[in-house]
Design an enzyme around this catalytic site. Structure first.
Site, mmCIF file in Angstrom:
data_model
loop_
_atom_site.group_PDB
_atom_site.id
_atom_site.type_symbol
_atom_site.label_atom_id
_atom_site.label_comp_id
_atom_site.label_asym_id
_atom_site.label_seq_id
_atom_site.Cartn_x
_atom_site.Cartn_y
_atom_site.Cartn_z
ATOM 1 N N THR A 36 -3.602 48.515 20.261
ATOM 2 C CA THR A 36 -4.039 47.836 19.039
ATOM 3 C C THR A 36 -2.777 47.396 18.092
ATOM 4 O OG1 THR A 36 -6.028 49.453 19.230
ATOM 5 C CG2 THR A 36 -5.379 48.070 16.976
ATOM 6 N N GLU A 221 -9.125 45.361 25.503
ATOM 7 C CA GLU A 221 -9.668 45.210 26.275
ATOM 8 C C GLU A 221 -10.169 44.853 27.294
ATOM 9 O OE1 GLU A 221 -10.317 48.936 26.602
ATOM 10 O OE2 GLU A 221 -10.990 49.887 24.427
ATOM 11 N N GLN A 251 -8.685 51.973 33.244
ATOM 12 C CA GLN A 251 -9.392 52.336 32.391
ATOM 13 C C GLN A 251 -11.231 51.459 32.662
ATOM 14 O OE1 GLN A 251 -8.307 53.977 28.331
ATOM 15 N NE2 GLN A 251 -6.558 53.578 28.391
ATOM 16 N N ARG A 613 -7.623 61.343 26.787
ATOM 17 C CA ARG A 613 -8.173 61.509 25.352
ATOM 18 C C ARG A 613 -7.180 62.953 24.650
ATOM 19 N NH1 ARG A 613 -8.899 56.609 24.787
ATOM 20 N NH2 ARG A 613 -7.952 57.335 27.037
#
Length: 739
Positions: A36, A221, A251, A613
């Site tokens: 990001t 993404e 991912q 995560r």
DNA sequence: CGTGGGCGGATTTTT
DNA sequence: TCCGCCCACG
């Protein structure tokens, strides 16, 4: 903001990507690598260094959340007034374009958006109206056929049934569905994308205008884009454009709903000048967690190739717990959670992740027993609740009487004596005349002045007309307030059932519904206050907002609680402590994915997502016995456990089985076994063989160091080669050079 | 018109 | 096993 300030906070790889020349760019951004940040800083860079106008930037994401974060950060860095940059979801941006060019797109001015639930209802009505057997033609399957056709950019006329009568029927239903949508003035989610694509494809002058305007296209993404989204991007970027796309093929977990990882490879073929950047330094997890994740994902084939590394802590080994059954598994997690909380951690730093929602149950029971506050994500969201959708149906009718879905939803809510029979005849009449239910009913109650149903129908129509008149010109939230009260919806939910003491649960539900309706009014108030969208009347804008942003899941936050969710929902999030539960063959990887290599690799990516995560500690748990659909099963531990190098896994206790396990589960206060972790504790790794370092081998080419064992000439290194996959090599013979 | 019991099916989900 | 949906009944 000066250029230095844009580039300084970045590492070398990020800096290279952010300051890339104006050519097509593909950024392979690993989990936790600051993707990001790269996107937002790239936008700042375009404006500051390339002197791009803020109006020339189009940034696309998948979720509203991602779009919101990006917008917030860009506006903060640049101090650009909000709303200048086009930052939004694919659907949001498509919607905006279609509102601006509804005529060219072949839509009605006040078109409304169907959510998946609305869509399925409509499909069902069409199946019934055509006297088809609902068990043979399941609405879910038909809707899926329609959506995936649209995702591929195909209209009914582009499809051929061939010798397949099932397929031919599907195509026919797709066509009927399209006609129904056109008649009612509604579009579904996939339609937004397809229409936006066709709008540009079929209107060269419009396309030229937008190409001229949006010189700088950025995509988040990218691995999740489907065929139509990618086609749309290629249209707006044009053959000479320089789209900047960021993604991670490892991912990609939405293949099953049309996402095409291949778009990443395709991008490099379509844009021969494209530059590739890799972001591999991870700022989130410990080395142990990254090594586990790297080792796992190395088992997938056809990757673009990327290995995460960190300068941070080695961290604790991955903890593996073999539970006796799902209850034992949940109790283990609950005890560990209690320990973490006792040593001063917040519950919200802890996540329990699982493959399917049904697994949450055992954990909920254990948490309740242990008095541990938790929050389960998933389930209905605000704008999806029945009472909210009822209210929205009235509002939709105010704008568009021909919205048959809305009409059917509330024509008899609250009950006003219009039964199924009446609606059915109405449907027949409407279909026969090719008009909407509203028009069909209006025609009828005029003719049959006297009948009881005609009276009821007329009453309903008068109500809607009156509401429209009364609310015209009122502020949005008052409009909704009036509609809620005068439609009788409030009274409907508020009605107590005085005779029954037993109906206390019902009263509570009613109260919750009333609260939700009140919340709808206040949501409208704040929407109107914050909305900067001047292109649409407030009610139209609010209804679009309700469809496109279905709102928060479960609002009872507040208390610090353990986070529970599926692996899919966890994508993009991070937690200090992660429990990855139900690591069993048949569950994860899921039974339906085991025999299909592509699907299996997607499961592996999902596992990779889950592992990455975790910031500090990662637990893998599985049960030796599990009740599934009411039957006891004895699943084998997931293959994914074995695919993680044993060197970085510590079993929480020696594996017990059978009767011993029962006792062990009950009695043992489990202690972690001595960490089996062996990497870089005492001795430094061989020079240049740092975890994550890029190395070259005479025969195997370039690769990345995954794992180092020992030191000196006897040291062994595990290297993930771009071409050859993962291999263990002896330092002594391998002749690896750092790159 | 609302409810209870029988039946079948049971990943993952954003927009 | 359990949940949601459909239909039959009051």
């Amino acid at each position: 903001m000066y250029l230095d300030a844009i580039l300084n906070p970045l590492n070398e790889a990020q800096r290279a990507a952010v300051s890339a020349p104006l050519v097509p760019v593909l950024v392979l951004a690993g989990a936790g690598s600051g993707k990001t940040r790269v996107l937002t800083h790239r936008i700042a860079w375009l404006i500051q260094a390339e002197h791009a106008s803020p109006y020339s930037i189009l940034a696309v994401t998948f979720t509203n959340k991602a779009a919101g974060e990006m917008r917030g950060r860009v506006e903060q860095i640049l101090g650009v007034p909000p709303g200048v940059l086009w930052i939004g979801t694919f659907h949001g941006i498509a919607h905006r374009l279609l509102r601006l060019h509804w005529r060219e797109a072949g839509l009605t001015q006040g078109f409304q958006i169907l959510d998946s639930d609305d869509q399925q209802r409509l499909v069902k009505r069409i199946i019934r109206a055509n006297d088809l057997d609902e068990s043979r033609w399941e609405p879910r399957d038909v809707a899926w056929f329609i959506n995936s056709s649209k995702d591929e950019g195909r209209r009914p006329q582009d499809l051929k049934g061939g010798n397949d009568p099932t397929r031919a029927q599907m195509i026919r239903l797709y066509g009927l569905y399209e006609e129904a949508c056109a008649r009612a003035g509604v579009v579904d989610f996939a339609e937004l994308l397809l229409r936006a694509y066709e709008l540009w494809r079929d209107h060269p002058e419009l396309l030229a205008h937008y190409r001229q305007r949006f010189r700088h296209v950025l995509v988040d993404e990218f691995q999740d884009t489907n065929a139509i989204q990618y086609a749309w991007l290629r249209l707006i970027a044009g053959p000479d454009g320089h789209p900047f796309v960021v993604g991670d093929d490892d991912q990609s977990v939405y293949r099953w709903r049309g996402a095409r990882v291949e778009n990443m490879q395709q991008f490099r073929r379509d844009y021969a000048r494209a530059k590739l950047y890799r972001l591999e330094q991870n700022y989130r997890s410990t080395a142990a967690i990254l090594m586990a994740a790297n080792g796992l994902i190395a088992h997938n084939s056809g990757r673009l190739g990327k290995t995460l590394w960190t300068n941070g802590e080695p961290g604790l080994p991955i903890q593996l717990y073999a539970a006796f059954n799902e209850r034992d598994e949940a109790e283990f997690v609950a005890r560990r959670v209690a320990d973490y909380v006792a040593s001063g951690n917040r519950r919200s730093d802890i996540a329990v992740l699982y493959r399917s929602n049904a697994q949450s149950r055992a954990f909920e029971e254990a948490f309740i027993a242990g008095r541990i506050p938790y929050r389960v994500y998933g389930g209905l969201r605000f704008f999806e609740r029945a009472e909210i959708k009822d209210a929205l149906a009235y509002l939709r009718l105010l704008l568009n009487r021909d919205d048959d879905g809305a009409y059917e939803r509330v024509v008899n809510l609250p009950t006003r004596g219009i039964g199924d029979r009446t609606v059915e005849t109405l449907r027949d009449e409407a279909r026969g005349a090719g008009i909407s239910l509203w028009k069909a009913a209006a025609a009828r109650s005029d003719v049959q002045q006297g009948g009881r149903t005609a009276n009821s129908l007329r009453g309903f129509h008068r109500l809607v007309d009156r509401l429209a008149k009364e609310t015209a010109g009122l502020p949005l939230h008052e409009q909704i307030d009036v509609v809620l009260k005068e439609s009788g919806l409030i009274e409907h939910h508020g009605r107590e059932k005085p005779s029954q003491d037993a109906a206390r649960g019902e009263t509570a539900r009613n109260e919750a519904r009333l609260e939700n309706l009140a919340e709808l009014v206040s949501a409208a108030r704040s929407f109107a206050a914050e909305s900067t969208d001047l292109e649409l009347p407030p009610l139209d804008a609010f209804l679009a907002h309700a469809a496109l942003e279905s709102g928060e899941r479960q609002s009872d936050a507040g208390e610090d609680s353990v986070q529970m969710m599926t692996l899919h929902m966890a994508k993009g999030l991070e937690f200090m402590y992660v429990f990855l539960c139900g690591m069993e063959e048949g569950l994860f990887p899921h039974q339906r994915s085991i025999s299909d290599l592509e699907a299996l690799e997607e499961e592996r990516r999902l596992c990779y997502v889950g592992m990455t995560r975790a910031m500090k500690h990662l637990y893998l748990t599985h049960a030796e016995q599990r009740r599934l659909h009411g039957m006891d099963t004895h699943p084998a531990p997931s293959r994914f456990i074995k695919e993680v190098s044993r060197d970085i896994v510590a079993e929480v206790r020696p594996r017990a089985s059978g009767a011993r396990a029962v006792a062990a589960a009950r009695l043992r206060r489990e202690q972690p076994a001595a960490p089996a972790i062996r990497f870089r504790t005492e001795e430094p790794p061989p020079p240049g063989m740092r975890l994550g370092a890029r190395v070259r081998h005479g025969k195997f080419g370039e690769g990345v160091v995954l794992n180092v064992e020992g030191s000196g000439p006897h040291a062994r290194v595990q290297v993930n080669f771009e071409q050859q996959g993962t291999k263990w090599l002896m330092m002594q013979y391998a002749n690896l050079e750092p790159v």
